[in-house]
Structure formats: C-alpha cells, structure tokens
Write an enzyme that holds these catalytic residues in place. Structure first.
Site, PDB file in Angstrom:
ATOM      1  N   TYR A  70       0.876  -1.179   0.000  1.00  0.00           N
ATOM      2  CA  TYR A  70       0.000   0.000   0.000  1.00  0.00           C
ATOM      3  C   TYR A  70       0.909   1.223   0.000  1.00  0.00           C
ATOM      4  O   TYR A  70       1.894   1.261   0.714  1.00  0.00           O
ATOM      5  CB  TYR A  70      -0.810  -0.115   1.276  1.00  0.00           C
ATOM      6  CG  TYR A  70      -1.614   1.034   1.796  1.00  0.00           C
ATOM      7  CD1 TYR A  70      -2.950   1.171   1.430  1.00  0.00           C
ATOM      8  CD2 TYR A  70      -1.095   1.905   2.736  1.00  0.00           C
ATOM      9  CE1 TYR A  70      -3.735   2.164   1.984  1.00  0.00           C
ATOM     10  CE2 TYR A  70      -1.888   2.909   3.293  1.00  0.00           C
ATOM     11  CZ  TYR A  70      -3.202   3.025   2.899  1.00  0.00           C
ATOM     12  OH  TYR A  70      -3.972   4.004   3.466  1.00  0.00           O
ATOM     13  N   TYR A 224      -7.349  -4.884  11.329  1.00  0.00           N
ATOM     14  CA  TYR A 224      -6.003  -4.304  11.409  1.00  0.00           C
ATOM     15  C   TYR A 224      -5.951  -3.128  12.377  1.00  0.00           C
ATOM     16  O   TYR A 224      -5.140  -3.079  13.298  1.00  0.00           O
ATOM     17  CB  TYR A 224      -5.534  -3.841  10.019  1.00  0.00           C
ATOM     18  CG  TYR A 224      -4.116  -3.314  10.043  1.00  0.00           C
ATOM     19  CD1 TYR A 224      -3.048  -4.193   9.929  1.00  0.00           C
ATOM     20  CD2 TYR A 224      -3.841  -1.966  10.220  1.00  0.00           C
ATOM     21  CE1 TYR A 224      -1.744  -3.738   9.990  1.00  0.00           C
ATOM     22  CE2 TYR A 224      -2.541  -1.504  10.278  1.00  0.00           C
ATOM     23  CZ  TYR A 224      -1.495  -2.388  10.163  1.00  0.00           C
ATOM     24  OH  TYR A 224      -0.207  -1.938  10.232  1.00  0.00           O
ATOM     25  N   HIS A 225      -6.848  -2.176  12.169  1.00  0.00           N
ATOM     26  CA  HIS A 225      -6.804  -0.932  12.940  1.00  0.00           C
ATOM     27  C   HIS A 225      -7.136  -1.165  14.404  1.00  0.00           C
ATOM     28  O   HIS A 225      -6.787  -0.369  15.246  1.00  0.00           O
ATOM     29  CB  HIS A 225      -7.731   0.089  12.306  1.00  0.00           C
ATOM     30  CG  HIS A 225      -7.606   0.116  10.809  1.00  0.00           C
ATOM     31  ND1 HIS A 225      -8.267  -0.773  10.007  1.00  0.00           N
ATOM     32  CD2 HIS A 225      -6.843   0.877  10.000  1.00  0.00           C
ATOM     33  CE1 HIS A 225      -7.942  -0.545   8.747  1.00  0.00           C
ATOM     34  NE2 HIS A 225      -7.074   0.444   8.718  1.00  0.00           N
ATOM     35  N   LYS A 581      -6.231  16.939  19.361  1.00  0.00           N
ATOM     36  CA  LYS A 581      -5.943  16.369  18.050  1.00  0.00           C
ATOM     37  C   LYS A 581      -6.283  17.435  17.025  1.00  0.00           C
ATOM     38  O   LYS A 581      -7.406  17.917  16.956  1.00  0.00           O
ATOM     39  CB  LYS A 581      -6.820  15.146  17.789  1.00  0.00           C
ATOM     40  CG  LYS A 581      -6.511  13.913  18.591  1.00  0.00           C
ATOM     41  CD  LYS A 581      -5.368  13.071  18.056  1.00  0.00           C
ATOM     42  CE  LYS A 581      -5.560  12.597  16.630  1.00  0.00           C
ATOM     43  NZ  LYS A 581      -4.360  11.855  16.156  1.00  0.00           N
ATOM     44  N   ASP A 585      -6.743  13.627  11.005  1.00  0.00           N
ATOM     45  CA  ASP A 585      -6.266  12.300  11.378  1.00  0.00           C
ATOM     46  C   ASP A 585      -7.038  11.826  12.610  1.00  0.00           C
ATOM     47  O   ASP A 585      -7.092  12.517  13.605  1.00  0.00           O
ATOM     48  CB  ASP A 585      -4.765  12.367  11.677  1.00  0.00           C
ATOM     49  CG  ASP A 585      -4.272  11.087  12.328  1.00  0.00           C
ATOM     50  OD1 ASP A 585      -4.503  10.016  11.730  1.00  0.00           O
ATOM     51  OD2 ASP A 585      -3.717  11.152  13.430  1.00  0.00           O
ATOM     52  N   HIS A 587      -6.593   8.804  14.347  1.00  0.00           N
ATOM     53  CA  HIS A 587      -5.979   7.805  15.227  1.00  0.00           C
ATOM     54  C   HIS A 587      -5.849   8.384  16.628  1.00  0.00           C
ATOM     55  O   HIS A 587      -5.150   9.360  16.823  1.00  0.00           O
ATOM     56  CB  HIS A 587      -4.594   7.420  14.704  1.00  0.00           C
ATOM     57  CG  HIS A 587      -4.642   6.672  13.412  1.00  0.00           C
ATOM     58  ND1 HIS A 587      -4.526   7.310  12.203  1.00  0.00           N
ATOM     59  CD2 HIS A 587      -4.809   5.363  13.136  1.00  0.00           C
ATOM     60  CE1 HIS A 587      -4.612   6.400  11.233  1.00  0.00           C
ATOM     61  NE2 HIS A 587      -4.793   5.221  11.769  1.00  0.00           N
TER      62      HIS A 587
END
Lengths: 698, 311
Positions: A70, A224-225, A581, A585, A587
């Site tokens: 990726y 995954y995350h 934040k 993004d 995360h």
C-alpha cells in the site's frame, strides 16, 4: 437463521493439564505441558469446511500469496508514476491510499483541512484527479484496491466514471474497496455520517456492485486498525467477525442472495509480534467465519471461506534504533505466511517516524520475496497443524471469541454495541494494559526498554511538502468550477439529496453527480445535509493503567503523585493538561492512553474533540485555563500547525507549556524547539518518565 | 499573562476578556487561601447590574446531558446572539484525585461558537454532584455579563438537591424507562423540578419515551409544590420538543425575579462553611452580609443542617 452456539462447534476443547506458568493479554492460560484426548480436527483439510487449515486445497503450492504494498503519494501524478513503474515490474494490482481530507469528505479548498491535504495519501477532489491517477492504466486489466471508508460514494463513483471515460464498462472492473465503516466508529474515526446512515450506504454499494460489478470486492472487513489501537487478538477477531456478520445481515436485508455476495467479502488483519498467537488467530478466524456464514444456509462453499489480506503491525515498530524494525517485520511476515494469508503488506523500517522512503520501501518488499523465493514457506500446507501449542491457542481464541459474541448479541448486535461504545472501551482498556506492561518492562521491546543502542544511527526520511500539493489542487478545483454546467450539476445534486431522503441507490446517483462535474466535497456535503456529520462520544477510562503497573514501578507512581501534590500545594490546582488532536487524522490511541494514565497520576486531563483546528484548540485551552497543551501528531501535520498554534497563543497572551507527541522525525525536533515547543515525546515514550519531566518543567 | 491581582480582574471584566474570566474561575477552583481571598475581595469590589438566567441541568449518568446541551444551545442560538456560559462538572477519581474532562467532546457544535464559553471543572471529591467551585463560577459568569448560564451537574446521588439551590430554573433529564425504574427517582427531587425532560424520544425508543412522559405528568401533578412544572418529550437528535422547551424557559424567566442572588450565596455559604470553616473568608463583607441576612432564616438553617449531613 439459526443462531451460532458453542455446542454447535465441533472443535475440541483442549485443556491444560499442568501448572499455569503465564497468562496472555487475551487471558489465555499458558502451561508448560499440553495433551489432547482426541485428534479429530486434524483430519480436516484445507479447502474444505471449516477451512481451519486454509481456504484453498493446495494453498501456496499452487500460487504464493500476493505481495501487495500500500502506498500513498501526495498527488495523482506521483501516484500514477509509481503505479506505472510497478506495473512494468510485473505487479498485477495497485493499491490507493487517499489523503486525510479526501477520507473525511472535504475538498482541498475546505477551510478545515489546510494541513491535511496530501498527507498520508493522494488528494482526490474531482473526476479530473481520478483520471490523472489512472492515466495510461487499463482499468479492465488492473485490479484496483482502494482504502476508503468515509467518502466511499464519491470515490467509487469517480472510479467508475474514470473507467467509463477510458472506454471500460463497469462490469469489467476488478478490485477491492475497504468500505468497512463499522471499525471506523471503533478505532480509526475516519467516518462522516452516523452509524445507521453509513450502514445504508454500505447496503447501497452492495446492491450496486452485485448487480453491476461482479468482479469487484465490495468490502474488506478490517481488524487491522483494532490491533493497532491496542486490541488483543481475541478482541480483534471478535469485533472483526461480528462486523462481518453485521454486513451479511445488511446484504440480506437489501434482498441479496447470500451466495451472491458472501464470496466477495474479504478480510484484513494485523500481524504483530506474538508469532504463535497470530498464526492461531488466522486459523481461528477461518473456522469461526465458516461457522458464522453457515447459519445463513449458503449453497456455495466459497461463501463460507474466509480470505484475508494481512499487514505487519506498524505499532510494533520503534522510533529508536530503527534497523531492528526490519527483523520485526520479517518475523511478523513469517507469522502471516504460516497462518496462510492470501496477500500481505510488509511495513518499512522507518514507519514509526515518517512515511516510507524509496529505500525503506524496497527492503520491505524484499522481505516477502525472501520468504517466497529463498525459504521453503510455500511448500507446506498449514505447517503448524498438530502443534500442541498452536492448536491450543487456536481453540482458546475460538472460545474467547464465542464469549464476546454472546456479549455483543446481548447488546443487540454490533451496530448497537458500537453506538453504546462497548468495543471502543474494550480496546482502550487493552491498550492501557499494554502500555503499562511496556512502561514497567514486563513486555520487552528491544531498543526501547531493553538492549538500548549506544550510538543510534540516524536515517534519512521522506519529507512531504504539501504546500505545493495544496496549491495545485486549488488551481484544478477552480478550473473545474469555471468549466462545468452549473444547472446540470444542480439537478444532479438535488436528485442525490432526494435519494438520500427517500429511497434510491446512492451510488447510482453519485455516479450521475460525478458525470455532471460534482466534486467529492459537494457530494459528501449533499449527503451531510440529510444525514448530519457524526461526532463520536469520547470518554476516558481510569484506573486501568495504574492497576497493571507492577510492584517495582509503584515507587515511580508514588513519586509522580507526590510531585502532583507538591504542584497543587504551590499553585492551588492540580496540573491541568489538554490533549488535543488537530486536523483530520483520527488515530486516537495515543491520546486515550495518555489521558487514562495521566488521570491515574493525578492530573486533570481535558480530552479535546477529534478533528480540531488550531483556533478551536486555543479557545478550549483558554476557557479551561490549562497548564499544558499536549498535541498528538501522527500524519506529519506538526510542521504546519505548530507555528499556527504558537502564533495564536501569542496573540491571545496565553502561554501554557506546549508538548508535541506521536510520529515526529528526529530531524524535526530542532525546528519544533525553535518554534517554541517545550517538550517532544516520540513513539515509545515511557509515560511515567514523561509525567515526571512535565511536572518539573511546569 | 502575569499573576492576577484585583486590578487585572476588574479591568479584565470591564474589557470583556474571557481569559481573565477563565483565570478567575481557576481562583475559585484553587485550594489556596490567598486565591479565595482575592476572589472574595473581587466580589466585594466589582458590581454589575447583569442578571443572568441560570439553568441547571441534571440527570443520571449516561442520560446524554452534554449531548442535549450541545444540541439545544445551538438550537437556542439559531436566531439570537446571546452570550452563553456553560459550566460542566466531571468527577475526580477517589484514588488518584485526577480526572478526565471530556464534556467538550460531546459539545462539538457549541464549543466552536464565539459567543459560547464552556468551562469544565473537576468535582474535587465533593460529593454533591456540583463542583466545589460551582457557586463562585456561576457568580463570576453573571458578573462577567453572560445572559444565560447553563450548569451541568455530575449525575449522581444528591446532586439534584444541591444544584436546584444554585440555579433559577432546574431541568431534570431522564431516560425513557419502565415503571419500576421511575420509582427510583425520588419524590424529593421531583418536587424541585421546574422542567422535566424525557430524552431520546426518537427511533425505537419513541414509544417508550411517550409512556414515561405520560407517567411523569401524573407523578408531577401529585407531588408538585411549584406553581408551574413542565414535562416535555425531547430528542437531541431530531430537536423534537426544543420549541416547547424554549417557550417554557421564556415563560419561566418572563416574570422571574431572583432576590439579591440569595440562592447562589446561600450555597456558597454552606459550601464554605463545611469546607473552609468559614474563617478563611470571613473578612469578606459581602459574605458576612449574606451570613447576617440568613442566620435568622430558619428555612435556610434547616437546609444548611441537611447539607452538612450529606457532606
């Protein structure tokens, strides 16, 4: 539909006979000895229900897994060049990473996304960008994988229209769209609309693709995350498979035949450093999924077959002594292969500090080539089948997951559980436990809490200059808006809005809107008017970190707490910390783990909303009169927002301590200090040390 | 900004400097004697004609108070430019003393508005559900010139009892629930309610919300000691009932007259009596005036007694 129950599973429940010597993060008891009473399941075969030993009969003997790297470049031109080079080298598929603004449904000219354009992927505003992205790439021959969840409608529509304009009809398109919105609400936060409306969009995409795009995978269900956000293997499995079940229900509710779309569902798991656990996880995943789908009475065995993409863990990589990361990725890749993944992405050694450079990307890809060509990894099917330990772990994971399934069922299914914040809370708890284990040295990380390097080698990392990207995107948007038929556009957008209010396939209407010249932001906003933009409920957890810290660290905690008390004695208030934040993004593992541990240390911790602008952060910091602003930066935004922040604070005559944490390349440290940042905490920071340093600075 | 002094406070309030207001609230939160003395010194010196409409919002944990405030205040401000302050209280951990203050993440819409000031405070192990510093914070916001002050309490235990004494209009938000759960809401609390809201009246809970609403209407009629008590069904998602709520608030404040801020200062009194043994702030003449005024009031003394017992 028959409900899946424990008793239905034919798997043997193995027991440990001897002393328990350890317990894993998953709560699995590890013994020094195992025994089986029966071996029945070992006679199960790869390629047959329940597919525990692999989805295909001959596995890698026939064809090895697909190497799928990726990659994200800032502009459509650069990405296009990269794809063409790879195609020349024989690559059969390409994988698109989009920038943060695109993910969240904003055009590059939106005021909220100044520092996000071109970050972590390519900026796509309109059909023109998409056409440049695929210029000279025959879309009927190339399998295209797109990591897109929030803005799936305009992206799918632009992909379809770009193909049309190449003369490729829609049924010839092959590839995968991630389209897994449920996990966004749990971990990555790259959503736009509320859960229920987002699920409707997914239903519409299922309907459209099963009717018009038989070769296209309409979803990639991702765990995954979750692991990256701190989930243990059992949580990753349980929530991913439960998401999968929810998508199946969505498809069925849309009137689709299970055999029509279940074979097109694919999965995506993370592979971390627990080698045997990860192998067991992939085996357990196939077993559980086969049993989940079986409840819907499929006629085609392929419907029950779990196929998955894997990626090595980015979180397991360290910013310290980065060459260690080559080995980590190698071990993780081996686990993915021994667990029988269908495709794999291997991370670059510099991932913990920056986006991959050309050199580091080459090493990452070669890691897989070693495994395919230099080792004997492709010659055996399920090489760990029959291993006492791996079979035991597989069984234990299945049991743990079944317990989680029952809890999710009690809450009314996964969408409901997510609305209630249940999986998010579980994952955050798990993340806090891991952090405490690392900080206390119980979990070893070479170069970080053991075997530190004496002289650290610095490496060259990739720099992304996004100001040029922004300028060129703005030009192209302006040009587009001058050269389109406004009345046609207006009608197309009105029709899309009506479809959102009433019934009507939203992808179909998005395609029409793209043909009429609508931008990604316009399509997204059109739907936002009907569905609203979702803002997540964020709550912190307390008491998890402190309970996991072992006895020799209790002294450190005591020391921090007494520093906090001394500060309160002196100033009248506890140290107050705003964790912000900035940008698109989403995360937030770092933010959450820091919040929960610092509250345990005795700080008053303000958690800021996601996706803030610097102005909003300053307003909140002033209203709350905080002593410290901590900003987490994971997508290289710090170089643009730090100066803005410092300028804004100065203007307001307000100067708390400024701390930046997250993915910060070492070469940026001096610049940030010069701009006025007081402290920088990179990845792998020991939180107890960070707290001490902070209070001393106050 | 340098250390606060009485002069910087006064000039900051005169020039409408929100950072000074924020610092002044920090004085109220402070455990240092000189901070409180400065604050009460300021109260003695700073006069303002402003009378804010003070609205308290309480309800059990998880009922969606912050989400409601975000949604309702943005509705409320659609066609006016009023200055609004929102004070929220988050619980401090009994073990570490620290806290996580996350209310603003649920007030995403209003936290961006220029005319809305939001200040979350940690409860600092004060059991009453309102923060130790809430009474002074309300007073400061009123002096500063806010037209509306919303106070969100920690939804536990006796918080409703205390918050209702601090505000002009007491709003209780409850979940749609069955008969047994309704019994859990104490009669004593219902007596003090000005507006009772049954939340989450949307989607699959709409029917249940209606049943709850009907039952509360009956209950309210039975216990009510107030002239006007309102009961409404609302939804923070669809804005259902917001129009009616707006009207109810308007009606409530139309002929409203708070006598000399007595409520707020009575609260400050019992607060400080129990926590700072009054000696620390007895120099304040304003404060002593309140004590004098209320020391003959038997109702107030009874209340004070009750509160001391709770604490």
């Amino acid at each position: 539909m028959k409900k899946l129950k424990f008793e239905d599973l034919e798997f043997l429940h193995l027991k440990t006979d001897s002393n328990v010597i350890e317990e894993t993060l998953e709560g699995i008891k590890i013994s020094d000895e195992y025994s089986f009473s029966k071996f029945e399941h070992l006679y199960s075969e790869s390629g047959r229900f329940p597919f525990l030993r692999g989805p295909y009969p001959n596995m890698y003997q026939g064809r090895p897994w697909t190497i799928r790297q990726y990659a994200g470049f800032s502009t459509a031109e650069e990405s296009n060049q990269f794809y063409k080079n790879n195609i020349k080298q024989g690559q059969k598929g390409l994988s698109v990473a989009f920038d943060l603004a695109t993910h969240r449904g904003y055009d590059s000219d939106h005021p909220r996304v100044k520092s996000d354009v071109g970050m972590a992927g390519v900026a796509i505003d309109s059909l023109r960008d998409m056409e440049i992205l695929f210029d000279g790439i025959p879309l009927d021959k190339m399998s295209v994988s797109m990591t897109m969840n929030g803005a799936v409608l305009p992206i799918m529509a632009m992909y379809i229209v770009a193909a049309e304009n190449q003369g490729v009809s829609v049924e010839k398109l092959s590839g995968t769209i991630q389209n897994d919105i449920l996990k966004e609400f749990m971990v990555r936060n790259t959503f736009i609309y509320p859960p229920q409306d987002s699920m409707r969009i997914i239903g519409d995409i299922f309907e459209y693709t099963s009717k018009n795009m038989p070769k296209f995978n309409s979803i990639s269900i991702s765990g995954y995350h979750m692991q990256e956000a701190g989930a243990s293997a059992d949580l990753e499995l349980a929530f991913t498979l439960a998401d999968g079940l929810e998508y199946i229900k969505t498809g069925i509710a849309q009137g689709l035949d299970i055999d029509k779309f279940a074979p097109r569902l694919s999965f995506f798991f993370a592979i971390g450093m627990n080698y045997f656990m990860e192998i067991a996880k992939l085996r357990a995943a196939r077993y559980l999924w086969a049993n989940i789908v079986k409840q819907f009475n499929p006629k085609n065995p392929k419907s029950m077959m779990l196929r998955t993409h894997c990626q090595t863990s980015g979180w397991s990589l360290t910013a310290q002594d980065v060459n260690n990361n080559i080995v980590r990725t190698g071990v993780e890749a081996l686990a993915a292969v021994h667990g029988h993944t269908q495709s794999l992405h291997t991370n670059s050694l510099d991932e913990a500090i920056a986006l991959p450079s050309k050199e580091s990307a080459r090493i990452a890809r070669n890691t897989q080539i070693y495994l395919q060509e230099e080792t004997d990894s492709c010659e055996h099917i399920d090489p760990y089948g029959g291993s006492y330990y791996v079979e035991y772990l597989t069984d234990q994971l299945i049991q743990k997951v079944m317990v989680h399934f029952e809890e999710i069922e009690k809450l009314g299914g996964m969408t409901k559980a997510i609305e209630l914040g249940y999986p998010k809370r579980k994952i955050e708890e798990s993340a806090s436990i891991i952090q405490a284990k690392i900080d206390s040295g119980e979990q070893a990380i070479v170069g970080l809490n053991t075997n530190l390097a004496e002289d650290e080698e610095t490496i060259k990392v990739l720099k992304v200059d996004t100001s040029e990207v922004l300028a060129s995107q703005l030009n192209r948007l302006e040009d587009l808006k001058l050269n389109r038929n406004e009345s046609e556009l207006k009608i197309a957008l009105e029709e899309l809005e009506d479809a959102a209010k009433e019934k009507g396939n939203l992808l179909e209407y998005s395609v029409k809107a793209v043909r009429a010249g609508a931008t990604l932001g316009e399509i997204s906003y059109c739907l936002e008017k009907v569905f609203g933009r979702f803002s997540p409920k964020i709550s912190g957890i307390q008491g998890v970190y402190i309970n996991k810290v072992n006895s020799n660290m209790k002294k450190d905690i005591k020391e921090i707490q007494s520093l906090v008390s001394a500060f309160k004695e002196k100033t009248g208030r506890r140290p107050r910390l705003l964790l912000a934040k900035i940008g698109q993004d989403g995360h937030d593992r770092g933010q959450k783990v820091v919040a929960s541990s610092f509250a345990d240390f005795g700080f008053d911790v303000d958690i800021g909303p996601l996706f803030q602008t610097t102005e909003e952060v300053i307003k909140q910091a002033m209203e709350n009169d905080v002593h410290i602003i901590g900003i987490s930066s994971l997508a290289a935004g710090h170089l643009s927002f730090v100066p803005e922040l410092m300028h804004g604070l100065k203007k307001n005559n307000f100067r708390p301590l400024i701390v930046v944490g997250g993915v910060i390349p070492p070469e940026d440290y001096d610049t940030l200090y010069l701009q006025g940042v007081d402290l920088i905490f990179g990845p792998g920071t020991n939180l107890m040390n960070a707290a001490k340093e902070l209070i001393k600075k106050l | 900004m340098n250390e606060l002094s009485i002069d910087t406070l006064i000039s900051g309030f005169n020039s409408n400097d929100k950072l000074v207001l924020s610092k002044a609230i920090s004085l109220a939160e402070s455990s240092k004697r000189e901070h409180l003395e400065l604050l009460y010194n300021f109260f003695d010196h700073y006069l303002s004609e402003n009378q804010a409409s003070i609205i308290g919002v309480s309800g059990p944990p998880g009922v969606g108070k912050s989400t409601f405030l975000d949604s309702f205040i943005s509705y409320f401000l659609k066609d006016k430019e009023s200055q609004v302050a929102v004070l929220t209280i988050d619980p401090s951990s009994e073990v570490s003393g620290g806290s996580i203050l996350g209310d603003k993440t649920r007030m995403e819409k209003i936290s961006k508005l220029e005319n809305v000031f939001i200040r979350p405070s940690a409860s600092q192990d004060f059991l009453g559900g309102v923060g130790l510093s809430t009474p002074e914070a309300i007073k400061l916001c009123e002096l500063f010139g806010f037209e509306y002050i919303f106070v969100e309490s920690v939804g536990v235990g006796q918080s409703e009892q205390l918050i209702s004494h601090l505000v002009d209009c007491f709003v209780l938000l409850v979940n749609p629930a069955g008969g047994d759960e309704l019994q859990g809401i104490k009669r004593g609390i219902l007596e003090m309610v000005d507006v009772l809201l049954v939340g989450k009246s949307d989607g699959e809970l709409e029917e249940k919300a209606f049943q709850t609403f009907t039952q509360f209407q009956t209950d309210l009629r039975l216990v009510s000691k107030k002239d006007v008590q309102k009961c409404l069904e609302i939804s923070s998602m669809s804005e259902k009932g917001f129009g009616d709520l707006n009207q109810s608030l308007e009606a409530h404040f139309k002929d409203f007259n708070r006598i000399d801020n007595e409520k707020i200062f009575s609260s400050i009194l019992f607060d400080k009596l129990s926590h700072f043994k009054s000696s620390q702030i007895k120099e304040s003449t304003e404060f002593n005036k309140v004590v004098d005024q209320f020391s003959k009031d038997s109702k107030f003394l009874a209340l004070l007694n009750k509160v001391s017992q709770i604490i």
